[in-house]
Design a protein around this motif. Structure first.
Motif, mmCIF file in Angstrom:
data_model
loop_
_atom_site.group_PDB
_atom_site.id
_atom_site.type_symbol
_atom_site.label_atom_id
_atom_site.label_comp_id
_atom_site.label_asym_id
_atom_site.label_seq_id
_atom_site.Cartn_x
_atom_site.Cartn_y
_atom_site.Cartn_z
ATOM 1 N N MET A 1 0.785 -1.147 0.240
ATOM 2 C CA MET A 1 0.105 -0.117 0.283
ATOM 3 C C MET A 1 0.904 1.144 0.099
ATOM 4 S SD MET A 1 -3.260 -1.151 2.113
ATOM 5 C CE MET A 1 -4.027 -2.504 1.947
ATOM 6 N N PRO A 2 1.234 1.686 -1.230
ATOM 7 C CA PRO A 2 2.261 2.686 -1.352
ATOM 8 C C PRO A 2 1.696 4.198 -0.990
ATOM 9 C CG PRO A 2 1.311 1.914 -3.560
ATOM 10 C CD PRO A 2 0.434 1.265 -2.336
ATOM 11 N N VAL A 3 2.630 4.899 -0.355
ATOM 12 C CA VAL A 3 2.676 6.094 0.146
ATOM 13 C C VAL A 3 3.719 7.064 -0.358
ATOM 14 C CG1 VAL A 3 2.706 7.621 2.370
ATOM 15 C CG2 VAL A 3 1.170 5.542 2.346
ATOM 16 N N ARG A 4 3.597 8.175 -1.249
ATOM 17 C CA ARG A 4 4.470 9.164 -1.531
ATOM 18 C C ARG A 4 4.231 10.549 -1.359
ATOM 19 N NH1 ARG A 4 3.928 5.978 -6.719
ATOM 20 N NH2 ARG A 4 3.792 8.134 -7.641
ATOM 21 N N VAL A 5 5.410 10.822 -0.822
ATOM 22 C CA VAL A 5 5.361 12.388 -0.626
ATOM 23 C C VAL A 5 6.487 13.065 -1.647
ATOM 24 C CG1 VAL A 5 5.838 14.585 1.010
ATOM 25 C CG2 VAL A 5 4.677 12.178 1.747
ATOM 26 N N GLN A 6 6.218 13.836 -2.448
ATOM 27 C CA GLN A 6 7.158 14.270 -3.506
ATOM 28 C C GLN A 6 6.580 15.646 -4.088
ATOM 29 O OE1 GLN A 6 5.537 10.856 -5.880
ATOM 30 N NE2 GLN A 6 4.817 12.436 -7.476
ATOM 31 N N GLU A 7 7.620 16.131 -4.447
ATOM 32 C CA GLU A 7 7.570 17.688 -5.249
ATOM 33 C C GLU A 7 7.050 17.469 -6.743
ATOM 34 O OE1 GLU A 7 10.551 20.386 -5.245
ATOM 35 O OE2 GLU A 7 10.991 20.271 -3.097
ATOM 36 N N ALA A 8 7.233 16.437 -7.383
ATOM 37 C CA ALA A 8 6.914 16.306 -8.719
ATOM 38 C C ALA A 8 5.378 15.864 -8.952
ATOM 39 C CB ALA A 8 7.722 15.070 -9.192
ATOM 40 N N ASP A 9 4.988 16.274 -9.895
ATOM 41 C CA ASP A 9 3.346 15.869 -10.097
ATOM 42 C C ASP A 9 3.177 14.609 -10.841
ATOM 43 O OD1 ASP A 9 0.739 16.675 -10.999
ATOM 44 O OD2 ASP A 9 1.073 17.287 -12.685
ATOM 45 N N PHE A 10 2.141 13.970 -10.543
ATOM 46 C CA PHE A 10 1.695 12.691 -10.995
ATOM 47 C C PHE A 10 1.057 12.559 -11.953
ATOM 48 C CE2 PHE A 10 -0.432 14.229 -7.352
ATOM 49 C CZ PHE A 10 -1.772 13.904 -7.735
#
Length: 150
Positions: A1-10
């Motif tokens: 169950m992935p969690v990502r915190v990022q600057e890049a758009d998705f």
């Protein structure tokens, strides 16, 4: 169950396809995408900056998904939350949940988003025509999260 915190758009479509991974058990997928608005509390917003505590934020988001999976029969979930400088119409957050039935995934998706707004350590600073300001938590967000208490 992935969690990502990022600057890049998705890419929403690519993320939802990857979450499904051709899993034949999945009969439903619910998602929510949050966007930057150009107005908040009656003031024009030209940009916002989202800050967080690295490590702590991902841990909080993982715990929220874990709670959702204890409450509902879901197969998988995904949370992507952006940080940094964002402009009106930019995507901020994607919450997606898969499961066998729509009722379970709708409820889990809404729960994750409601809890994310009140329990994940993010701070929002907006630039408005009146100047820059930190945005306080909304009472409506607390009320939305409170309805999930047992």
């Amino acid at each position: 169950m992935p969690v990502r915190v990022q600057e890049a758009d998705f890419d929403v479509g690519a993320e939802l396809t990857a979450l499904r991974q051709g899993d034949p058990r999945i009969g439903a997928l619910a998602s929510f995408v949050g966007l930057v608005r150009d107005v908040n509390d009656g003031s024009g917003v030209s940009e916002m900056t989202l800050e967080h505590y690295p490590g702590m934020t991902e841990k909080a988001l993982t715990a929220i998904i874990g709670e959702a999976s204890r409450r509902w029969a879901i197969i998988d979930a995904l949370v992507i939350h952006r940080v940094g400088r964002l402009l009106p119409t930019d995507q901020i957050v994607l919450v997606a949940v898969t499961g066998a039935h729509r009722g379970e995934v709708f409820a889990a998706c809404q729960f994750i988003m409601d809890y994310l707004k009140t329990r994940a350590p993010f701070w929002k600073r907006e630039v408005t025509s009146e100047g820059a300001r930190w945005v306080d938590a909304r009472e409506a967000d607390d009320q939305a999260a409170d309805r999930w208490h047992d």
